[in-house]
Scaffold this motif. Sequence first.
Motif, PDB file in Angstrom:
ATOM      1  N   VAL A   4       0.862  -1.172   0.000  1.00 29.45           N
ATOM      2  CA  VAL A   4       0.000   0.000   0.000  1.00 29.45           C
ATOM      3  C   VAL A   4       0.901   1.225   0.000  1.00 29.45           C
ATOM      4  CG1 VAL A   4      -1.782   1.285   1.251  1.00 29.45           C
ATOM      5  CG2 VAL A   4      -1.796  -1.225   1.300  1.00 29.45           C
ATOM      6  N   HIS A   5       0.633   2.143  -0.915  1.00 27.41           N
ATOM      7  CA  HIS A   5       1.439   3.365  -1.006  1.00 27.41           C
ATOM      8  C   HIS A   5       0.565   4.610  -0.904  1.00 27.41           C
ATOM      9  CE1 HIS A   5       4.411   0.573  -2.775  1.00 27.41           C
ATOM     10  NE2 HIS A   5       5.255   1.379  -2.165  1.00 27.41           N
ATOM     11  N   ARG A   6       1.207   5.700  -0.594  1.00 31.28           N
ATOM     12  CA  ARG A   6       0.564   7.011  -0.583  1.00 31.28           C
ATOM     13  C   ARG A   6       1.518   7.987  -1.256  1.00 31.28           C
ATOM     14  NH1 ARG A   6       1.308   7.905   5.796  1.00 31.28           N
ATOM     15  NH2 ARG A   6       3.540   8.293   5.764  1.00 31.28           N
ATOM     16  N   THR A  49      -5.794   1.782  -0.108  1.00 31.50           N
ATOM     17  CA  THR A  49      -6.056   0.783  -1.136  1.00 31.50           C
ATOM     18  C   THR A  49      -4.747   0.117  -1.551  1.00 31.50           C
ATOM     19  OG1 THR A  49      -7.888   2.146  -1.916  1.00 31.50           O
ATOM     20  CG2 THR A  49      -7.123   0.397  -3.385  1.00 31.50           C
ATOM     21  N   SER A  50      -4.765  -1.197  -1.684  1.00 31.79           N
ATOM     22  CA  SER A  50      -3.551  -1.906  -2.087  1.00 31.79           C
ATOM     23  C   SER A  50      -3.162  -1.526  -3.514  1.00 31.79           C
ATOM     24  CB  SER A  50      -3.754  -3.417  -1.998  1.00 31.79           C
ATOM     25  OG  SER A  50      -4.624  -3.850  -3.026  1.00 31.79           O
ATOM     26  N   ASP A  51      -1.887  -1.655  -3.804  1.00 33.54           N
ATOM     27  CA  ASP A  51      -1.418  -1.384  -5.159  1.00 33.54           C
ATOM     28  C   ASP A  51      -2.166  -2.251  -6.170  1.00 33.54           C
ATOM     29  OD1 ASP A  51       0.327   0.282  -3.858  1.00 33.54           O
ATOM     30  OD2 ASP A  51       2.140  -0.804  -4.450  1.00 33.54           O
ATOM     31  N   GLY A  52      -2.397  -3.512  -5.824  1.00 36.52           N
ATOM     32  CA  GLY A  52      -3.129  -4.410  -6.711  1.00 36.52           C
ATOM     33  C   GLY A  52      -4.547  -3.923  -6.956  1.00 36.52           C
ATOM     34  N   GLY A  53      -5.204  -3.417  -5.925  1.00 32.57           N
ATOM     35  CA  GLY A  53      -6.550  -2.869  -6.067  1.00 32.57           C
ATOM     36  C   GLY A  53      -6.571  -1.646  -6.961  1.00 32.57           C
ATOM     37  N   LEU A  86       6.136   8.235  -4.376  1.00 30.35           N
ATOM     38  CA  LEU A  86       5.259   7.424  -3.536  1.00 30.35           C
ATOM     39  C   LEU A  86       6.073   6.868  -2.392  1.00 30.35           C
ATOM     40  CD1 LEU A  86       3.254   5.235  -6.108  1.00 30.35           C
ATOM     41  CD2 LEU A  86       2.430   7.243  -4.856  1.00 30.35           C
ATOM     42  N   GLU A  87       5.415   6.678  -1.257  1.00 29.63           N
ATOM     43  CA  GLU A  87       6.073   6.052  -0.109  1.00 29.63           C
ATOM     44  C   GLU A  87       5.134   5.019   0.494  1.00 29.63           C
ATOM     45  OE1 GLU A  87       6.866   9.523   2.247  1.00 29.63           O
ATOM     46  OE2 GLU A  87       4.903   9.479   3.190  1.00 29.63           O
ATOM     47  N   PRO A  88       5.687   4.033   1.190  1.00 25.24           N
ATOM     48  CA  PRO A  88       4.825   3.028   1.809  1.00 25.24           C
ATOM     49  C   PRO A  88       3.886   3.683   2.821  1.00 25.24           C
ATOM     50  CG  PRO A  88       7.122   2.348   1.881  1.00 25.24           C
ATOM     51  CD  PRO A  88       7.103   3.768   1.418  1.00 25.24           C
TER      52      PRO A  88
END
Length: 105
Positions: A4-6, A49-53, A86-88
């Motif tokens: 998950v990133h922001r 939201t997960s990266d995959g999502g 982006l960061e975790p």
Amino acid sequence: MRRVHRHARSVVWVETTAARWAVADVADFRQFVLNGTSGLLWRSFDGHTSDGGIVEHVLAAFPGHPDTARADCRALIDELVRLRLLEPAHPEPDHDLADDAGMEL
């Protein structure tokens, strides 16, 4: 592992004309322009939201996407991380659970 990133804290962005996103790192003044799929991907990072999502959300917006689109989106995420845009994201502690455990936040 669920990634998950922001958006990085040193990054600011604005949507410009023609659905382009101007992204700047205020720490070192690097500037980028994202459009189309990369712009949709960028604005989808919410820290929850997960990266995959996010990839699935972006691909759903382009139903006729090529077979390589999923890998391309993941490569772009990796590049945004490498560029420190982006960061975790880490979940905030649950204050009720912390209080029950006698912890101060």
